[in-house]
Enzyme design. Structure first.
Site, short mmCIF file in Angstrom:
data_model
loop_
_atom_site.label_atom_id
_atom_site.label_comp_id
_atom_site.label_asym_id
_atom_site.label_seq_id
_atom_site.Cartn_x
_atom_site.Cartn_y
_atom_site.Cartn_z
N GLY A 274 -7.52 0.33 6.57
CA GLY A 274 -6.90 -0.84 5.95
C GLY A 274 -5.73 -0.39 5.07
CB SER B 154 -2.05 1.49 0.08
OG SER B 154 -2.14 1.96 -1.23
N GLY C 181 -9.24 -1.68 -0.65
CA GLY C 181 -10.60 -1.48 -1.16
C GLY C 181 -11.39 -0.42 -0.39
CB SER D 209 -11.05 4.64 -2.37
OG SER D 209 -10.01 5.17 -1.60
CB SER E 72 -6.61 5.51 10.17
OG SER E 72 -7.60 4.75 9.54
N1 LIG Z 1 4.35 6.11 2.48
C1 LIG Z 1 3.04 5.95 2.21
N2 LIG Z 1 2.30 5.11 2.97
C2 LIG Z 1 0.99 4.95 2.71
N3 LIG Z 1 0.32 5.60 1.71
C3 LIG Z 1 1.02 6.45 0.92
C4 LIG Z 1 2.41 6.66 1.14
N4 LIG Z 1 2.83 7.56 0.22
C5 LIG Z 1 1.78 7.90 -0.53
N5 LIG Z 1 0.67 7.24 -0.11
C6 LIG Z 1 -0.68 7.48 -0.65
O1 LIG Z 1 -1.38 8.15 0.40
C7 LIG Z 1 -2.63 7.52 0.64
C8 LIG Z 1 -2.85 7.30 2.15
O2 LIG Z 1 -3.31 8.46 2.76
P1 LIG Z 1 -4.06 8.37 4.15
O3 LIG Z 1 -4.37 9.77 4.54
O4 LIG Z 1 -5.18 7.42 4.05
O5 LIG Z 1 -2.91 7.76 5.09
S1 LIG Z 1 -2.82 7.76 6.69
O6 LIG Z 1 -4.15 7.47 7.22
O7 LIG Z 1 -2.34 9.06 7.13
O8 LIG Z 1 -1.85 6.71 7.01
C9 LIG Z 1 -2.57 6.16 -0.02
O9 LIG Z 1 -3.84 6.02 -0.61
P2 LIG Z 1 -4.66 4.64 -0.65
O10 LIG Z 1 -3.89 3.79 -1.60
O11 LIG Z 1 -6.00 5.05 -1.19
O12 LIG Z 1 -4.75 4.06 0.72
C10 LIG Z 1 -1.46 6.25 -1.03
O13 LIG Z 1 -1.98 6.51 -2.32
N1 LIG Z 2 -14.64 -6.57 -3.46
C1 LIG Z 2 -13.86 -5.52 -3.73
N2 LIG Z 2 -14.00 -4.40 -3.01
C2 LIG Z 2 -13.18 -3.32 -3.25
N3 LIG Z 2 -12.22 -3.28 -4.20
C3 LIG Z 2 -12.05 -4.38 -4.95
C4 LIG Z 2 -12.84 -5.55 -4.75
N4 LIG Z 2 -12.44 -6.49 -5.61
C5 LIG Z 2 -11.45 -5.91 -6.33
N5 LIG Z 2 -11.20 -4.66 -5.95
C6 LIG Z 2 -10.20 -3.75 -6.54
O1 LIG Z 2 -9.20 -3.45 -5.56
C7 LIG Z 2 -8.73 -2.11 -5.71
C8 LIG Z 2 -8.91 -1.37 -4.40
O2 LIG Z 2 -8.35 -0.07 -4.53
P1 LIG Z 2 -8.80 1.16 -3.63
O3 LIG Z 2 -10.27 1.14 -3.43
O4 LIG Z 2 -8.17 2.38 -4.22
O5 LIG Z 2 -8.11 0.79 -2.24
P2 LIG Z 2 -7.72 1.76 -1.04
O6 LIG Z 2 -8.66 2.94 -1.06
O7 LIG Z 2 -7.88 0.90 0.18
O8 LIG Z 2 -6.29 2.16 -1.30
C9 LIG Z 2 -9.52 -1.49 -6.86
O9 LIG Z 2 -8.76 -1.59 -8.05
C10 LIG Z 2 -10.76 -2.39 -6.95
O10 LIG Z 2 -11.30 -2.44 -8.23
#
Ligand SMILES: Nc1ncnc2c1ncn2[C@@H]1O[C@H](COP(=O)(O)OS(=O)(=O)O)[C@@H](OP(=O)(O)O)[C@H]1O
Ligand SMILES: Nc1ncnc2c1ncn2[C@@H]1O[C@H](COP(=O)(O)OP(=O)(O)O)[C@@H](O)[C@H]1O
Length: 175
Positions: free
Chosen positions: A16, A18, A21, A23, A89
């Protein structure tokens, strides 16, 4: 008290945008499975990228990264470990590659819409992407190919983290 159902260790693949949710939910699923006596390994995109900092965000880099961690996930699962993967992904090609490697692959699409992810902007990255400070940001100037037939889809906009975790565990118990 009713007896807990025995679960079959699988690869739980959270995909999903960034901030959707992935993580937060997967970090809470992990202890639930551990408490039930399963061996669990959580592989998270951010954490793995800290260890291998040269992984970029081009389509090629993302696909190669997902195939590498997917291979690792499949090997761990083959040894009876419950594997939780949380990676954006964004490409169907590498998600399907991992699905084919794994004996038992559960794709969990965290479908929280872009508007909500951007409203949360947990790490301030959406603002940077809108300002052009970072490029190739998923959902802004880079694609996300939504899964067509995920085993489970959860939009976290209007539910609590506990409810999201419950939906994952319920799916594992009922499948
Ligand atoms: N350009 C760009 N696009 C998307 N995300 C970015 C980018 N630059 C840095 N980040 C940070 O990297 C986290 C995503 O890493 P992933 O390994 O899950 O990405 S991927 O599956 O290879 O697309 C992602 O973490 P999450 O927010 O937890 O999803 C971001 O914090
Ligand atoms: N039901 C929920 N499930 C997961 N995260 C939630 C929910 N409601 C609110 N949030 C908030 O949304 C954000 C999700 O961030 P994170 O888990 O880092 O997303 P991702 O790993 O997809 O980038 C967090 O700040 C979390 O507290």
């Amino acid at each position: 008290m009713s007896e807990e159902k025995k679960l079959k260790p699988a690869v739980l693949w959270f995909t999903g945008l960034s901030g959707s949710g992935k993580s937060t939910v997967s970090e809470r699923v992990s202890p639930v499975l551990k408490e039930r006596g399963y061996r669990v390994e959580h592989l998270d995109g951010d954490a793995i990228r800290d260890i291998f900092p040269k992984t970029g965000f081009s389509k090629e880099d993302r696909n190669a990264h997902i195939k590498r961690v997917g291979y690792l996930a499949s090997r761990l699962q083959a040894h009876g470990v419950f594997v939780i993967g949380s990676f954006i992904s964004p490409y169907k090609e590498s998600r399907d590659f991992v699905r084919n490697l794994c004996e038992d692959f559960v794709e969990i699409y965290i479908s929280t819409p872009l508007e909500e992810c951007e409203r949360r902007d947990v790490k301030g990255l959406y603002e940077k992407a809108r300002d052009g400070e970072i490029t190739q940001f998923t959902g802004i100037d880079d694609p996300y190919e939504a899964p067509e037939n995920p085993e489970l889809e959860i939009d976290t906009t209007d539910i609590t983290v506990d409810e999201a975790v419950e939906r994952v565990i319920q799916y594992l118990e009922e499948r």
